[in-house]
Design an enzyme around this catalytic site. Structure first.
Site, mmCIF file in Angstrom:
data_model
loop_
_atom_site.group_PDB
_atom_site.id
_atom_site.type_symbol
_atom_site.label_atom_id
_atom_site.label_comp_id
_atom_site.label_asym_id
_atom_site.label_seq_id
_atom_site.Cartn_x
_atom_site.Cartn_y
_atom_site.Cartn_z
ATOM 1 N N CYS A 76 -4.588 -4.939 2.668
ATOM 2 C CA CYS A 76 -5.550 -4.185 2.318
ATOM 3 C C CYS A 76 -6.925 -4.363 3.054
ATOM 4 C CB CYS A 76 -6.200 -4.011 0.922
ATOM 5 S SG CYS A 76 -7.121 -2.444 0.553
ATOM 6 N N HIS A 118 -1.285 -1.975 -1.652
ATOM 7 C CA HIS A 118 -1.245 -3.167 -2.263
ATOM 8 C C HIS A 118 0.174 -3.410 -2.568
ATOM 9 C CE1 HIS A 118 -5.634 -4.657 -2.785
ATOM 10 N NE2 HIS A 118 -5.689 -3.396 -2.442
ATOM 11 N N GLU A 170 1.597 -6.081 -4.078
ATOM 12 C CA GLU A 170 1.705 -7.111 -5.019
ATOM 13 C C GLU A 170 1.482 -6.543 -6.516
ATOM 14 O OE1 GLU A 170 -1.007 -6.499 -2.935
ATOM 15 O OE2 GLU A 170 -2.792 -7.081 -3.942
HETATM 16 N N1 GLN Z 1 -13.127 -3.153 1.192
HETATM 17 C C1 GLN Z 1 -12.339 -2.511 1.789
HETATM 18 C C2 GLN Z 1 -11.821 -1.263 1.463
HETATM 19 O O1 GLN Z 1 -12.780 -0.673 0.469
HETATM 20 C C3 GLN Z 1 -10.544 -3.117 1.554
HETATM 21 C C4 GLN Z 1 -10.475 -2.934 -0.068
HETATM 22 C C5 GLN Z 1 -9.258 -4.023 -0.529
HETATM 23 O O2 GLN Z 1 -8.835 -4.874 0.155
HETATM 24 N N2 GLN Z 1 -8.850 -3.826 -1.752
HETATM 25 O O3 GLN Z 1 -11.463 -0.128 1.995
#
Ligand code: GLN
Length: 542
Positions: free
Chosen positions: A382, A508, A510
């Protein structure tokens, strides 16, 4: 059969591991062939934990249907392989919101709206929602907080009322703490007695007590607790600190927790739970001799629970790769061009963590540049993936002030930009791109090879995305976009094919890795890290 309801409360202190006990019980019941689900009721006022920062509440877990949930739901899924949804996590805030909405709608027909019966009725309705679907034999409800807290009172009261409605279809498990006082060299049962008393005063009699302890509790002492707490002697079981949380289901089975619950619920006990795959996992864990060392670069590394799902996914992947896991937590604020070599050089692989905001971001770029130039297996998740893109833009494409508009809204090179549908959103709660979406992977890419297929579905939590206007420049320079959403073409995965293993995922992975079904991309990352370690060892020996 009628759905059976199991309630898990906690006493004395928080953090005793109600989530692990609930998950372990669910794991055992599932292994006996029952259909099980676990839900968490949290006594705080936030509608969900999505707006809480990790200092308050650890990791925010995300369900397939896009609910930002308590991290215990992660344990539930990892232990049972059964997906949870929005319905599995209720907070006081949501209960009140529903009741207040009904009041505004006029549903209470002029009555005074009160905690009893209106709030408690709404809690009871929510407790039974999953049970009423007919999809589950057992619904385990974990009540957050500690008995005696003001804020958990309405939940305990609701559970007390439910006992009358559900009669024999419910079982109460209470988890307490038996401290060992070092100076006196003694285990102490008094806090347990007090906590059970507090529960009884609220009208709830536990059927089973689980005592969390650092040391074995002698049988005699357990009998004493049974006597004082009005519980059958065989229903007082201990949960001694275990080297791994994944041993807890086996520990609980040895003390017949599953059988106690079945008996209490009036179900005939037949045979044993089918735990072979689980035991095979534990066996691998025990037999692993070598260690794979992964650096986790993030800004919340001093917090035990901030990256819970990543920690567990790495552990599962290491175990399936027959290795022990060592995670070196690296504070991104401390990574500078001067420190980076010392901080990263002994690692077999590096993960750059998800996150929000500017703090610590420059350290992530420094770490990523170092990993890219030294060809270390590297995984960006992310925000970690977004940092991979920004670092590559700055250092390889020569776009020196490239950034995400999250960090610098007026960057001239917005290689990461706010998603179009986010531009009109002003409320922070529950408004990110959340939950599972499809991702089509390029055949032959490292990511597709890792999964062994070209269409996957993974969970998301973000507002910003790879800016496709720059796509061809990245691809020409060697960073390929190898995963995208088939409907929107949003870039989901980037990789540098010329490196050993350098992959970033906007999603994600995970959140979907479980003990019995570890996520393939973590398996592949750890395999690459092990290969890199062995390669280094070999070169050292030459
Ligand atoms: N801050 C980034 C976004 O909103 C990544 C978010 C995250 O890592 N969950 O796109």
């Amino acid at each position: 059969m009628e759905t059976k309801y199991i309630f898990v409360t906690g006493g004395v202190v928080s953090s005793l591991g109600k989530g692990i006990i609930s998950s372990s019980l669910a794991c055992l019941l599932k292994a006996r062939g029952y259909r099980v689900t676990i839900q968490k009721f949290d006594p705080y006022i936030n509608i969900d934990p999505g707006t809480l920062n990790p200092y308050e509440h650890g990791e925010c877990y995300v369900t397939v249907d896009g609910h930002e949930a308590d991290l215990d739901l992660g344990h539930y899924e990892r232990f049972t392989d059964i997906q949870t949804t929005r319905a599995n996590n209720i907070t006081t805030g949501r209960i009140y919101q529903n009741v207040i909405n009904k009041e505004r709608h006029g549903d209470y027909l002029g009555k005074t709206v009160q905690i009893v019966p209106h709030i408690t009725d709404e809690i009871k309705r929510n407790v039974k929602l999953l049970g009423n679907t007919g999809n589950f034999d057992f619904v385990i409800t974990e009540i957050g907080g500690t008995v005696g807290d003001i804020e958990s009172l309405p939940f305990i009261e609701s559970v007390r009322q439910l006992k009358w409605e559900l009669e024999n279809d419910c079982v109460f498990i209470h988890l307490t703490y038996v401290p060992y006082i070092r100076a006196a060299k003694e285990l102490k049962t008094k806090p347990t007695q007090h906590s059970v008393k507090a529960l009884q005063e609220a009208g709830v009699q536990p059927d089973v007590l689980v005592l969390r302890t650092e040391k074995e509790i002698p049988a005699e002492m357990r009998r004493k607790i049974a006597l004082f707490c009005n519980v059958a002697p065989d229903a007082v079981i201990q949960s001694v600190d275990a080297p791994s949380i994944y041993e807890v289901p086996v520990m609980m089975h040895r003390q017949h927790l599953d059988e106690l619950v079945l008996k209490k619920a009036g179900i005939k006990i037949e045979g044993e739970p089918h735990m072979t795959p689980w035991l095979n996992f534990l066996d691998k864990m025990d037999k692993a001799e070598q260690t794979v060392t992964i650096g986790l670069v993030g800004k919340y590394v001093e917090l035990q629970d901030a990256y819970k799902s990543i920690d567990e996914s790495l552990f599962q992947a290491a175990t399936y790769n027959n290795n022990r896991l060592k995670i070196k937590y690296i504070h991104s604020e401390k990574v500078t061009p001067e420190t980076v070599g010392d901080m990263l050089s002994d690692l077999d692989g590096v993960i750059v963590a998800p996150g929000f905001g500017q703090r610590g971001i420059e350290g992530k770029f420094v770490a990523l540049k170092w990993c890219r130039e030294h060809d270390i297996p590297t995984f960006g998740i992310c925000l970690g993936m977004q940092c991979m893109v920004i670092e590559f833009a700055r250092d390889v494409l020569g776009l020196h002030d490239a950034n995400s508009t999250e960090m610098n809204p007026s960057t001239p090179h917005n290689v990461i930009d706010l998603m179009e549908e986010q531009k009109t959103i002003s409320n922070l709660g529950g408004t990110m791109r959340l939950g599972a979406y499809d991702c089509a992977l390029t055949p032959g890419s490292k990511a597709a090879t890792a999964y062994g297929k070209t269409l996957v579905s993974e969970r998301h939590r973000h507002r910003f995305e790879f800016n496709s206007e720059y796509r061809s420049r990245f691809e020409e320079a060697g960073m390929k976009c190898v995963g995208e959403n088939p409907a929107t073409h949003l870039v989901e995965v980037v990789e540098i094919p010329s490196l050993r293993w350098f992959i970033g995922t906007q999603y994600h992975p995970e959140y979907s890795s479980t003990v019995l079904s570890p996520n393939p991309i973590f398996l592949s990352f750890i395999a690459a890290a092990i290969e890199y370690r062995d390669h280094r060892k070999q070169s050292d020996n030459i």
